[in-house]
Design a protein around this motif. Structure first.
Motif, PDB file in Angstrom:
ATOM      1  N   GLU A 104     -52.119   6.242   6.611  1.00 19.07           N
ATOM      2  CA  GLU A 104     -50.923   7.177   5.918  1.00 19.07           C
ATOM      3  C   GLU A 104     -51.477   7.133   5.013  1.00 19.07           C
ATOM      4  O   GLU A 104     -52.687   7.121   3.994  1.00 19.07           O
ATOM      5  CB  GLU A 104     -50.417   5.457   5.220  1.00 19.07           C
ATOM      6  CG  GLU A 104     -49.201   5.339   4.593  1.00 19.07           C
ATOM      7  CD  GLU A 104     -48.605   4.075   4.101  1.00 19.07           C
ATOM      8  OE1 GLU A 104     -48.912   2.924   5.182  1.00 19.07           O
ATOM      9  OE2 GLU A 104     -48.071   3.892   3.214  1.00 19.07           O
ATOM     10  N   TRP A 381     -43.102  -0.334   8.419  1.00 14.85           N
ATOM     11  CA  TRP A 381     -43.425  -0.054   7.077  1.00 14.85           C
ATOM     12  C   TRP A 381     -42.491  -0.279   5.809  1.00 14.85           C
ATOM     13  O   TRP A 381     -41.781   0.340   5.760  1.00 14.85           O
ATOM     14  CB  TRP A 381     -44.376   1.582   6.930  1.00 14.85           C
ATOM     15  CG  TRP A 381     -44.980   1.698   8.050  1.00 14.85           C
ATOM     16  CD1 TRP A 381     -46.724   1.701   7.640  1.00 14.85           C
ATOM     17  CD2 TRP A 381     -45.046   1.767  10.097  1.00 14.85           C
ATOM     18  NE1 TRP A 381     -47.421   1.896   8.659  1.00 14.85           N
ATOM     19  CE2 TRP A 381     -46.202   1.966   9.807  1.00 14.85           C
ATOM     20  CE3 TRP A 381     -43.896   1.923  10.084  1.00 14.85           C
ATOM     21  CZ2 TRP A 381     -46.779   1.986  11.157  1.00 14.85           C
ATOM     22  CZ3 TRP A 381     -44.894   1.799  11.700  1.00 14.85           C
ATOM     23  CH2 TRP A 381     -46.750   2.255  12.441  1.00 14.85           C
ATOM     24  N   LEU A 423     -47.498   9.319   7.894  1.00 17.43           N
ATOM     25  CA  LEU A 423     -47.902   8.012   8.899  1.00 17.43           C
ATOM     26  C   LEU A 423     -48.329   9.054   9.574  1.00 17.43           C
ATOM     27  O   LEU A 423     -48.117  10.327  10.820  1.00 17.43           O
ATOM     28  CB  LEU A 423     -47.344   7.505   9.355  1.00 17.43           C
ATOM     29  CG  LEU A 423     -46.366   6.630   8.973  1.00 17.43           C
ATOM     30  CD1 LEU A 423     -44.785   5.357   9.435  1.00 17.43           C
ATOM     31  CD2 LEU A 423     -47.435   5.778   8.086  1.00 17.43           C
TER      32      LEU A 423
END
Length: 428
Positions: A104, A381, A423
């Protein structure tokens, strides 16, 4: 899988966790969090008080690491719901779903209006072509458009992009960042559903534009550069169908329209591009005739060419709801479009995008990674907002964050008020 249950841990003994699979104490049976062997090494924690596991993020909370426990029920008592001290053997979850290694990255980028990938760079064409590099540097925009464009699409490996307003009638085709030509769609219900537009390469390599320049129900394929209509025919007689959320297969052989019909109901159509170019009337009906209609839907092509359709609120032919409160994922082989494989899971998925050949990312509320083989949510997430769009029809979910998806590089970017979160996944 056996039977899984939320585990309440005692306050007196430390817990050793290596593999873990958790179900929260909610009615949503699919809110699962997982960790592969090695992803979490031996973690020992002694909570001060009994802890109920309610979110995957509990791993980062004070004492929360001790709250993750792999359990096989049913349980008859609290004593059976706990682990009696550290174990020399890791907790075993032999049939755990597949997670993907993820990186990330956070980029400082306030005021982003749209996102597309251009190689290793993210571009905001709606804001005039501002460019954001993954090292954190940025190149400011150079153009201001006197029109409320809010969305963009592009063609990888080319100089073409398109900007449009999702709920209006105008779009611009850009070439090298300059306006190449203007295109439009019908006014009819345009403020209620997603603008139908897609740029792709056919299997022969020709760069084309799919959109609805004449009528909401008449899908056309044009040469991207010249605007020549390749599917024009006096024999055409399109059915009453609102094309929307157009998407081409990676090999350019198929085109999907995740649109809708009155009353209203989402209805996903799959078309053969080659057949449409040979016989444009192919675009006037249901195409290859896949069965994929529901109150809400989304569609995505996998890298191997299969089509995944998410359906929420499925109705039978007699109008009865058949999957209340759950989503069905149907995976279609384009060579056998009448024989999908299916898997169901509770709740909405919203918009889906492919992540390799075995996963999709669901974007309802926040990104969640779904294993297509099991229907299990294997990663999520919740700190990344991805909107609540669940259909081509806007309703109350018109506002959607700018997002860009690189299915080849497995990179997925999400913008918010202050920046962009990227991501990066390893392939399956």
């Amino acid at each position: 899988w056996g039977r899984w249950a939320t585990s309440r841990l005692p306050s007196s003994k430390p817990i050793t966790i290596v593999n873990a699979l958790v179900r929260p104490r909610t009615s949503d049976l699919n809110q699962l969090a997982s960790a592969e062997a090695g992803a979490i090494q031996t973690v020992v924690s002694t909570p001060a008080d009994p802890v109920w596991v309610t979110e995957a993020e509990g791993l980062a909370d004070s004492g929360g690491v001790g709250a993750f426990i792999c359990s096989i029920g049913p349980f008859e008592s609290d004593a059976e719901q706990s682990v009696a001290g550290p174990s020399s053997e890791p907790l075993s979850c032999p049939t755990m779903p597949t997670m993907l290694n993820t990186t990330e990255t956070r980029l400082q980028a306030p005021g982003v209006q749209s996102l597309v990938w251009d190689g290793e760079v993210l571009v905001d064409w709606v804001a005039g072509g501002g460019r954001y590099l993954l090292d954190g540097s940025a190149v400011p925009r150079s153009i201001y458009y006197a029109y409320p464009f809010d969305s963009a699409v592009s063609l990888a490996g080319s100089t073409y992009a398109a900007i449009y307003c999702a709920g209006q009638t105008k779009a611009l085709i850009l070439r090298d960042g300059e306006v190449h030509r203007e295109v439009n769609r019908s006014y009819y219900q345009a403020n209620a559903y997603e603008y139908p537009i897609c740029i792709f390469r056919t299997s022969s390599g020709r760069e084309v534009l799919a959109h609805c320049p004449d009528d909401y129900c008449r899908l056309q394929i044009e040469d991207l550069t010249t605007g020549e209509v390749l599917t024009q025919s006096d024999a055409r007689n399109p059915r009453d169908y609102f094309h929307s959320r157009l998407l081409a297969a990676p090999n350019g052989q198929y085109l999907v329209s995740a649109g809708w019909v009155w009353h209203p109901m989402d209805d996903v159509h799959l078309y053969s591009v080659e057949e449409a170019l040979n016989d444009p009337c192919h675009l006037d009906g249901a195409g290859l005739g896949i069965k994929a209609w529901a109150e809400e839907s989304s569609a995505a092509f996998l890298p191997d060419g299969r089509l995944v359709v998410a359906l929420y609120g499925i109705e039978s032919d007699d109008g009865e709801s058949t999957n209340q409160g759950s989503t069905e994922l149907r995976v279609f082989e384009t060579s056998r479009p009448q024989e999908p494989t299916t898997v169901s899971m509770p709740g909405r998925l919203g918009t889906i995008v492919s992540v390799g050949d075995n996963h999709v990312m669901a974007l309802y509320g926040h990104p969640r990674l779904i294993d297509l083989r099991t229907g299990v949510t294997v990663q999520s997430w919740p700190h990344i907002a991805s909107g609540n769009r669940a259909s081509s029809i806007f309703g109350a979910s018109a506002a959607t964050p700018a997002m860009a998806f690189d299915h080849v590089g497995h990179r997925y970017a999400f913008a918010d008020a202050s920046g962009i979160t990227v991501l990066q996944f390893n392939p399956d």
